[in-house]
Each structure stands twice: as C-alpha cells, then as structure tokens.
Design an enzyme around this catalytic site. Structure first.
Site, PDB file in Angstrom:
ATOM      1  N   GLY A   8       0.347   6.417   2.188  1.00  0.00           N
ATOM      2  CA  GLY A   8      -0.743   5.473   1.899  1.00  0.00           C
ATOM      3  C   GLY A   8      -0.788   4.378   2.946  1.00  0.00           C
ATOM      4  N   GLY A  11      -3.733   1.831   3.741  1.00  0.00           N
ATOM      5  CA  GLY A  11      -4.251   0.981   2.673  1.00  0.00           C
ATOM      6  C   GLY A  11      -3.994  -0.500   2.880  1.00  0.00           C
ATOM      7  CD  GLN A  12      -5.053  -5.515  -0.655  1.00  0.00           C
ATOM      8  OE1 GLN A  12      -4.971  -4.853  -1.696  1.00  0.00           O
ATOM      9  NE2 GLN A  12      -5.296  -6.811  -0.657  1.00  0.00           N
ATOM     10  CG  LEU A  13       1.714  -2.714   0.124  1.00  0.00           C
ATOM     11  CD1 LEU A  13       2.127  -4.162   0.372  1.00  0.00           C
ATOM     12  CD2 LEU A  13       2.238  -2.251  -1.243  1.00  0.00           C
ATOM     13  CG  ASP A  34      -3.761   7.153   4.075  1.00  0.00           C
ATOM     14  OD1 ASP A  34      -4.602   7.793   3.417  1.00  0.00           O
ATOM     15  OD2 ASP A  34      -3.470   5.968   3.819  1.00  0.00           O
ATOM     16  CE1 TYR A 143      -2.519   1.844  -9.705  1.00  0.00           C
ATOM     17  CE2 TYR A 143      -2.679  -0.105 -11.103  1.00  0.00           C
ATOM     18  CZ  TYR A 143      -2.275   0.499  -9.925  1.00  0.00           C
ATOM     19  OH  TYR A 143      -1.619  -0.237  -8.966  1.00  0.00           O
ATOM     20  CE  LYS A 147       0.971   2.093  -9.322  1.00  0.00           C
ATOM     21  NZ  LYS A 147       1.606   2.604  -8.095  1.00  0.00           N
TER      22      LYS A 147
END
Ligand code: NAD
Ligand code: SER
Length: 325
Positions: A8, A11-13, A34, A143, A147
């Site tokens: 990932g 992505g943002q993180l 990714d 989600y 988690k």
C-alpha cells in the site's frame, strides 16, 4: 543490510512512511508494493524498487520477499471505512486475505510485521470519551470488522507461532503530501485543502462530529517507535490505542478561520456520518505511553499552521508552473 517491504506504498500513510524508512534503510533498502505504479513522470523507477502486485496474490508476495531478502513488512494495503461500506466483499478479501498472506509468509521467512488497525474497531457500545485499551469492541462497518478480526489474528500468530507482529489503532490521519483514500476522517484533509486554495468547503460530517485525529509526522514517529521498542516492553499484542488530539468539523473550521479569515464551512452530512457516530471522541493511550514512551508533538493549532504552510506553498508552485507552462 536490512530490507523492508511496504505494501500500500502509494497511499496516504505509505508514501510518507517510505520516506522515513529510506532515511534508515537507504533508498534500495525499502521495497514499495502497490496495485499501480506510483504516479509521476518517473513511475516505477523513482526512488528505489517498486513491485506492482495485489496483496491477495500470495505467490507474488512470496516472490517479492525472496527476491529482495525482506526482513520486515509494513503491511498497509487496505480498503478504508467509506470505501469498505461501498464494497464490503472486496474490503473483506483485501483486508483479511492480504493480512493472512503476510502473516503466513512472515512465519515461513522469519519476518517482523507492522500492521495498522484503527479506531474503527470500536462501536456504539464502546465508551466514547477516553476509550480504554481494553473495552467493548463492536465495530459497525466491514472495515472495522476486518480491523478487529485482523487484531485477533495478529495476537494469535504472536501467541501460537511467536511471530513479532506489532500494531497501532491509528486515529484519523491528516497530511498534505498524498491525498487520503476513502476514509470517514478524510473530511479534515479536504477542508484544509479547500481553505488553503481559497475555496469554501461543504463538510460530509455534522459540525459537532468529534473524532480522534493525528498529524502524519506523529503517526510516522509512533510507528517507528513501536517497531524499535524492545519486544519484552510490549504488553499489548492485538493493537495499541494511540492518540494525539480530538476535534469536530466546527473546531477545525474555527482553527482555519484564525488563519484564513474569509474561509466558510457549510454542512451536508451523508452516510459517512453514521460511521462517525459509532466511533469514539477521544482515546486513552496510557499503555502506549507506558510501554514505549509514546507522546504526540502536534496539537490542532500547530498542525493547522504546518498544513497551511505546506498546502499554500504547493498552490504557489502550481501557479508558477501554470505561468511558465
Ligand atoms: P490509502 O487508501 O491512502 O492507501 C491504501 C493503499 O493500498 C493504496 O495505495 C491502494 O492502492 C493500496 N491497495 C489497496 N488494495 C490493494 C491490494 N489488493 N493490493 C495491493 N495494494 C492495495 O490508505 P492509508 O490512509 O494510507 O492507510 C494505510 C493503512 O493505515 C490502512 O491499513 C488503513 O486501514 C490504516 N489506517 C489509516 C488511517 C487514516 O486515517 N489514513 C487511520 C487508521 C488506520
Ligand atoms: N481514518 C480511517 C477512516 O476514516 C479510520 O481508519 O476510514
């Protein structure tokens, strides 16, 4: 030399964690993975190895781990809360199958793993204020279900196989470098971007929807601190609560108006408000503070100044490029 894999990574993180990891492991020591090559003119080639793969593809992950002699995986690839509600089957597949693949391969190849959880593990019966580390966990979204299930899976692999897998329940993450992808807390980044570009903003949450949030530099520091902590210091092996500060959309609008006086925010809440309704307003992160000395550095005002500086600078650069182009 140590080699880490970040799934990932676009992505943002991921895009910011990769930068921080490169300063520790060198550009060739951080392998990004990714679904798509990173955006930009240099694509794959920019800044070290990049693997295009789906985390549901165990063989592709195994090849990548062997080829690059990976010893630690930061497994970030996921669908987030709002996208997960639009595509619940896909959210289950990507979030659970991806994690199971990583945990199994980590056992086989003797890897360490970081995997992020979220405040989405909490639900309507969880205490809303100062939500404890150990409490009612009754997620309402797919989600959140993935988690919490993932947290239990991580703890199981630690107890059953001795796997060194570590996790944080991030609050909403705020950053300016890479746009967020399909979360409920993303309104905050959208509001910053609008204000910095001289636009008003219509918020998809209600004005008083108070949620725990964290600025990206603190999130990166928390991640690296947890991964650097001695194993014997860690008392939590499902996922650590971690907190910085909390605010509502109207708090953020007021903070922005102190810098951008003509900024206006209106409200038109949508289905994401229901997701926010089930999440805590603030988090008790005593275990993280005690076990590995967690303490945040940014509050809402410090973050707002920094966000606006960066976003306004980006806007100036875009305008300059427009003039030159
Ligand atoms: P993001 O949506 O910005 O990035 C996720 C990345 O995963 C994307 O680049 C996407 O292309 C990739 N991806 C999706 N499906 C994939 C697949 N099948 N195979 C390979 N890659 C795939 O998300 P983010 O904000 O960077 O979040 C990273 C992690 O942190 C996620 O696990 C998320 O649940 C967790 N987290 C984020 C926040 C937040 O506020 N951003 C808060 C809590 C937890
Ligand atoms: N910030 C994330 C979201 O809104 C929570 O993990 O989906």
């Amino acid at each position: 030399m140590s080699h880490v894999l970040v799934t990932g990574a676009n992505g943002q993180l991921g895009s910011e964690l990769v930068e921080a990891l490169r300063s520790r492991h060198g550009p060739s020591g951080v392998i990004r993975l990714d679904l798509q090559p990173p955006p930009g003119p240099d694509g794959h080639a920019a800044g070290g190895p990049f693997v295009v793969a789906d985390v549901r593809d165990r063989e592709a992950l195994a090849d990548c781990i062997s080829q690059y002699q990976i010893d630690t995986v930061y497994h970030l690839a996921s669908l987030l809360s709002a996208t997960g509600e639009q595509h619940p089957d896909r959210a289950w597949d990507v979030n659970m199958e991806g994690l199971k693949n990583v945990l199994d391969l980590a056992c086989t190849h003797h890897l360490r793993v970081f995997w992020p959880s979220s405040i989405a593990v909490f639900g309507p019966s969880t205490p809303k204020a100062d939500t404890p580390q150990k409490t009612v966990l009754d997620p309402t979204t797919m989600y959140g279900v993935t988690k919490r299930s993932g947290e239990l899976l991580c703890r199981y692999y630690h107890r059953r196989y001795g796997l060194d897998v570590r996790s944080l329940r991030y609050p909403g993450l705020i950053s300016h470098k890479t746009a967020p992808g399909g979360g409920t807390t993303d309104y905050a980044v959208d509001m910053y971007t609008s204000a910095a570009n001289g636009r008003d903003y219509t918020c998809f949450l209600e004005p008083d929807a108070c949620l725990p949030m964290m600025y990206m530099p603190d999130a990166i520091r928390a991640t690296l601190s947890l991964m650097e902590a001695p194993a014997e210091a860690l008392s939590v092996r499902d996922s650590y609560n971690v907190a910085a500060f909390s605010f509502s959309p109207q708090d953020l609008a007021a903070a922005l108006q102190r810098h951008v006086s003509n900024f206006a925010c209106t409200y038109a809440s949508d289905e994401r408000q229901q997701i926010a309704d089930a999440w805590p307003a603030s988090i008790d992160d005593t275990a993280a503070r005690t076990d590995w000395n967690w303490t945040p550095t940014y509050d809402l005002d410090a973050m707002t100044e920094d966000m606006l500086d960066h976003l306004q600078e980006d806007e100036r650069l875009r305008e300059d490029e427009g003039v030159r182009g």
